[in-house]
Design an enzyme around this catalytic site. Structure first.
Site, PDB file in Angstrom:
ATOM      1  CD  GLU A 226      36.090 -73.093-126.389  1.00 19.96           C
ATOM      2  OE1 GLU A 226      35.762 -71.909-126.603  1.00 19.96           O
ATOM      3  OE2 GLU A 226      37.243 -73.522-126.582  1.00 19.96           O
ATOM      4  NE  ARG A 252      11.770 -55.857-102.457  1.00 26.33           N
ATOM      5  CZ  ARG A 252      12.242 -54.795-101.854  1.00 26.33           C
ATOM      6  NH1 ARG A 252      12.750 -54.889-100.628  1.00 26.33           N
ATOM      7  NH2 ARG A 252      12.251 -53.631-102.470  1.00 26.33           N
ATOM      8  CD  GLN A 263      -0.995 -63.999-114.739  1.00 27.79           C
ATOM      9  OE1 GLN A 263      -1.271 -63.136-115.560  1.00 27.79           O
ATOM     10  NE2 GLN A 263      -1.840 -64.964-114.394  1.00 27.79           N
TER      11      GLN A 263
END
Length: 363
Positions: A226, A252, A263
């Site tokens: 798991e 965008r 940056q």
């Protein structure tokens, strides 16, 4: 597999809460519900690394992380213990349905007072003629409200410590078994989770996994699978989120420039990519060690830690980069954060993973 997943679960589809049996059957047809189970029962017979890569593809191609988690809990916490420690009768009875999706399995280990500390289980299994009587309640049973089968752990000898726990396979329709209503959760809402109560529930001796007193060993074995393979789904989620965030930053524009030209944004996305690759490589190393039969406790703990912490950090960075859109439900980025947060808690918290890693390092 990635393209198969994308076709089966196209982008933009609204997750069902809880998941539908149709979606569950699709996972079965894709082979995901029995990836690491023997082919004689309908599984794919894969090792840990190949199984992890399939679940990474599922996590990347399917945006319903709750469904991915439900399938992972079904396979790694329930099917693996049956496959590794069950009798031939138990395997023949349950594994074909587990692989096909006909059966949904729920892992009943956690209790209200036994989360990270699973050494003191209040669910008791009292030996009686022909088997055991179980009494007590489990909590946060993943798939519990929908399960047809439970793998549960109970105390059979309170004086024996970790040797006093026993693992059982129990059909959900057994007399004395009652599954509670689904919890209202922050995330992973497609995964139904709730309590399961056992009241004078008789379990025949043939439904014990391994032998009485072997429960802790069986549980730790399933935890290895798991903590490694389940978090491959989160690595896939991280990959999907990096890709989506890169596309958003290119498209965008603010102040006459692309977001990608700032940056502060581009470096944040690089950090996201670094966390993704770190988690992926640690995951592959842990699974490779498991396949080679090498000690894997350290690698598995580090892998789980990197995947869960990285998933949360990446989701939070994505919310920041998407700005107001990252706060809106219909955009879907906020759901990634809600689905990532529980990864810090289940399968052993981040603090537990650090304790395990420290012990492996000899500290």
């Amino acid at each position: 597999m990635l393209e198969d997943v994308r076709r089966a679960f196209p982008a933009g589809r609204v997750p069902q809460e809880p998941f539908s049996r149709t979606d569950w059957g699709t996972l079965g047809r894709l082979g995901l519900l029995g990836a690491c189970l023997p082919d004689k029962y309908g599984g794919l017979g894969l090792g840990a690394l190949d199984t992890a890569r399939l679940y990474e593809a599922l996590g990347e191609g399917c945006s319903d992380t709750g469904l991915v988690f439900a399938a992972s809990a079904h396979l790694f916490a329930c099917a693996v213990p049956i496959s590794e420690f069950g009798s031939d009768d138990l395997k023949s009875r349950w594994l074909p349905g587990i692989c096909s999706g006909e059966v949904i399995a729920g892992n009943a280990m956690t209790e209200a007072d036994a989360g990270s500390d699973v050494s003191k289980l209040r669910l008791t299994a009292t030996p009686v003629d022909g088997g055991h009587l179980l009494n007590g309640e489990k909590s946060f049973v993943s798939n519990g409200p929908a399960a047809g089968l439970f793998v549960t752990y109970a105390t059979t000898d309170p004086e024996a410590g970790h040797l006093g726990q026993t693992a059982f396979v129990i059909s959900a329709d057994t007399a004395g078994v009652r599954a509670g209503e689904p919890f209202d959760k922050m995330g992973l809402r497609s995964t139904p989770a709730g309590t399961v109560t056992f009241t004078d529930c008789f379990v025949p001796a043939r439904q014990v996994l391994g032998v009485p007193g072997m429960g802790a060993t069986i549980f730790q074995h399933s935890m290895g699978w798991e903590r490694a393979c389940l978090f491959a789904g989160y690595v896939g989620m991280m990959a999907r989120l990096v890709e989506r965030t890169v596309e958003h930053a290119r498209r965008r524009r603010q102040f006459g420039r692309r977001l990608a030209d700032f940056q502060a944004v581009s470096h944040r996305i690089v950090d996201m990519a670094m966390r993704l690759e770190t988690a992926r490589l640690l995951l592959y190393r842990a699974c490779w060690d498991m396949d080679q039969g090498r000690p894997a406790r350290l690698a598995v703990a580090l892998s789980k830690l990197a995947a869960s912490e990285g998933a949360v950090a990446n989701a939070l960075d994505a919310v920041r980069i998407f700005g107001g859109g990252g706060f809106l439900a219909d955009v879907g980025v906020e759901a990634e954060l809600r689905n990532a947060v529980p990864s810090l808690l289940f399968s052993g918290t981040s603090e537990i993973q650090k304790e395990l890693a420290a012990k492996e390092l000899g500290l």
